[in-house]
Write an enzyme that holds these catalytic residues in place. Structure first.
Site, short mmCIF file in Angstrom:
data_model
loop_
_atom_site.label_atom_id
_atom_site.label_comp_id
_atom_site.label_asym_id
_atom_site.label_seq_id
_atom_site.Cartn_x
_atom_site.Cartn_y
_atom_site.Cartn_z
N GLN A 295 0.82 -1.21 0.00
CA GLN A 295 0.00 0.00 0.00
C GLN A 295 0.85 1.27 0.00
O GLN A 295 0.51 2.26 -0.67
CB GLN A 295 -0.93 -0.01 1.21
CG GLN A 295 -1.98 1.10 1.18
CD GLN A 295 -2.90 1.05 2.38
OE1 GLN A 295 -2.45 1.27 3.51
NE2 GLN A 295 -4.17 0.74 2.15
N GLU A 379 15.41 29.76 -16.21
CA GLU A 379 14.38 30.75 -16.58
C GLU A 379 13.73 31.38 -15.36
O GLU A 379 12.56 31.74 -15.37
CB GLU A 379 13.30 30.12 -17.48
CG GLU A 379 13.81 29.31 -18.64
CD GLU A 379 14.53 30.16 -19.68
OE1 GLU A 379 14.78 31.35 -19.43
OE2 GLU A 379 14.86 29.62 -20.73
#
Length: 401
Positions: A295, A379
């Site tokens: 899980q 950037e």
């Protein structure tokens, strides 16, 4: 199962282009990327293949020999290429920004001179804003261009040029005080100069030196360099747009579309990390079953896939906003910020799924783990993006008291 990061509303041409690029990435880039990256080797054969596909001219108008495609098409292609190897997308992206700036701001003579050869990949572009001492503070640029008759004389040192060695055309941002009186705001006294040069390192033309490649943690293969101008003379008609004082706005326009493409790179790297993680989780067994059946791992995969989808959706929205002709600095900033942060998180989760093997250079995830951090600063850093986002939100939600 539906593949992650699908884009609704694409036409047949866009779908065909993306299918072609995806096949090229799977066959020509992924099998050799890690080997080339470990050798820090420029991907010459891959670049030649991209030239044949026409990707260097993807957004260049058809009248100049390009394909005349949209920013969305381009960003989706970048996403696919970055999924194969982020360095290759960097080679394309810096070229694209220079071509975009020429298309939007160049004189007719500049467009006629450069765009047809850029569409073929014969002229490769690089752009240069940053300097060793300024970082994100573009207004602190010290490189200067001074008019001398029919020429400009450029002096200064620039930093972090992608394609610095392999390019033959560099868009360089400099201060230019000509016609701008003392006291003019710094961003109104800058000019973008188009500098032609020979590919390679050392003195590539009189007054212009490209030192060797900067050795980097990741983002290898692509050449990242400095640029040193010492009495570099260029014709006066090589000021972008034929005028001074517009360089800051021209560069910011280029960076705005560049941020969409950095977001696309983040999406592509995150997609590849998810693919590696979900595949390894089904092969690795612990306690008598594949770890994918635990899980804890399923929760991790669910979180990774959701982040991939969310980043892709924001990137597509930013590209479509720009294509519509609307201002998109808010959307581009959000997309770049989210995609780069989620990329880092998805790559780290895939790294954790691999366990000890993720630390081995034999596994592809090790390369992605070193590449993802570049997107956090390229950037504009996360902090710069948040400043842009915050200012734009205050414009849109101005309090009416």
């Amino acid at each position: 199962m539906t593949r992650l990061a699908q884009t609704a509303g694409l036409n047949d041409i866009q779908q065909e282009i993306l299918s072609t690029v995806r096949d090229f990435v799977d066959k020509e880039i992924i099998p050799v990327a890690t080997q080339l990256e470990h050798r820090d080797e420029y991907p010459t054969e891959i670049v030649e293949g991209l030239k044949e596909l026409g990707l260097f001219g993807l957004m260049i108008p058809e009248e100049y020999g390009g394909l005349g495609e949209s920013l969305l098409t381009y960003a989706l292609c970048v996403e696919e290429i970055a999924r194969g190897w982020m360095s290759v997308s960097g080679i394309i992206n810096t070229h694209f920004i220079v071509a975009y700036m020429l298309k939007q701001h160049g004189t007719q003579e500049q467009k006629d001179t450069f765009l047809p050869r850029m569409a073929l990949g014969e002229v490769r572009g690089a752009f240069s804003m940053s300097e060793p001492a300024l970082g994100s503070d573009v207004s602190a640029i010290t490189s200067k261009g001074v008019r001398d008759g029919e020429e400009y004389v450029l002096n200064g040192q620039k930093m972090w040029l992608t394609n610095g060695g392999t390019s033959s055309l560099v868009a360089v941002l400099c201060r230019s005080d000509e016609g701008h009186p003392e006291g003019t705001a710094p961003h109104k006294s800058m000019t973008t100069f188009l500098v032609e040069k020979e590919p390679g390192f050392g003195e590539v033309r009189p007054g212009l030196t490209i030192p060797g490649k900067i050795d980097k943690m990741g983002y290898k293969g692509v050449d990242t360099t400095e640029l040193i101008m010492d009495g570099l003379r260029i014709p006066a008609n090589r000021a972008l747009g034929g005028t001074t004082g517009r360089g800051f706005y021209q560069m910011m326009d280029g960076v705005e579309v560049g941020r969409v493409n950095v977001a696309a790179r983040g999406c592509g790297v995150a997609q590849r990390a998810f693919e590696l993680g979900v595949s390894y989780a089904q092969q690795r067994h612990t306690f008598g079953k594949p770890i994918a059946q635990h899980q804890a791992i399923q929760f991790k995969l669910a979180e990774m896939a959701t982040k991939v989808e969310a980043a892709h959706a924001m990137m597509v929205n930013a590209a479509r906003k720009k294509d519509s002709g609307e201002r998109n600095d808010l959307e581009a900033g959000m997309a770049k910020y989210l995609a780069s942060e989620y990329c880092k998180e998805v790559v780290e989760d895939a790294f954790r799924i691999h366990g000890g093997y993720g630390f081995s250079k034999e596994y592809e995830i090790e390369r992605l783990y070193r590449e993802a951090p570049m997107l956090l600063i390229g950037e504009g850093t996360a902090e710069i993006q948040k400043m842009i986002i915050g200012r734009r939100l205050l414009e849109e939600y101005r309090f009416q008291g």
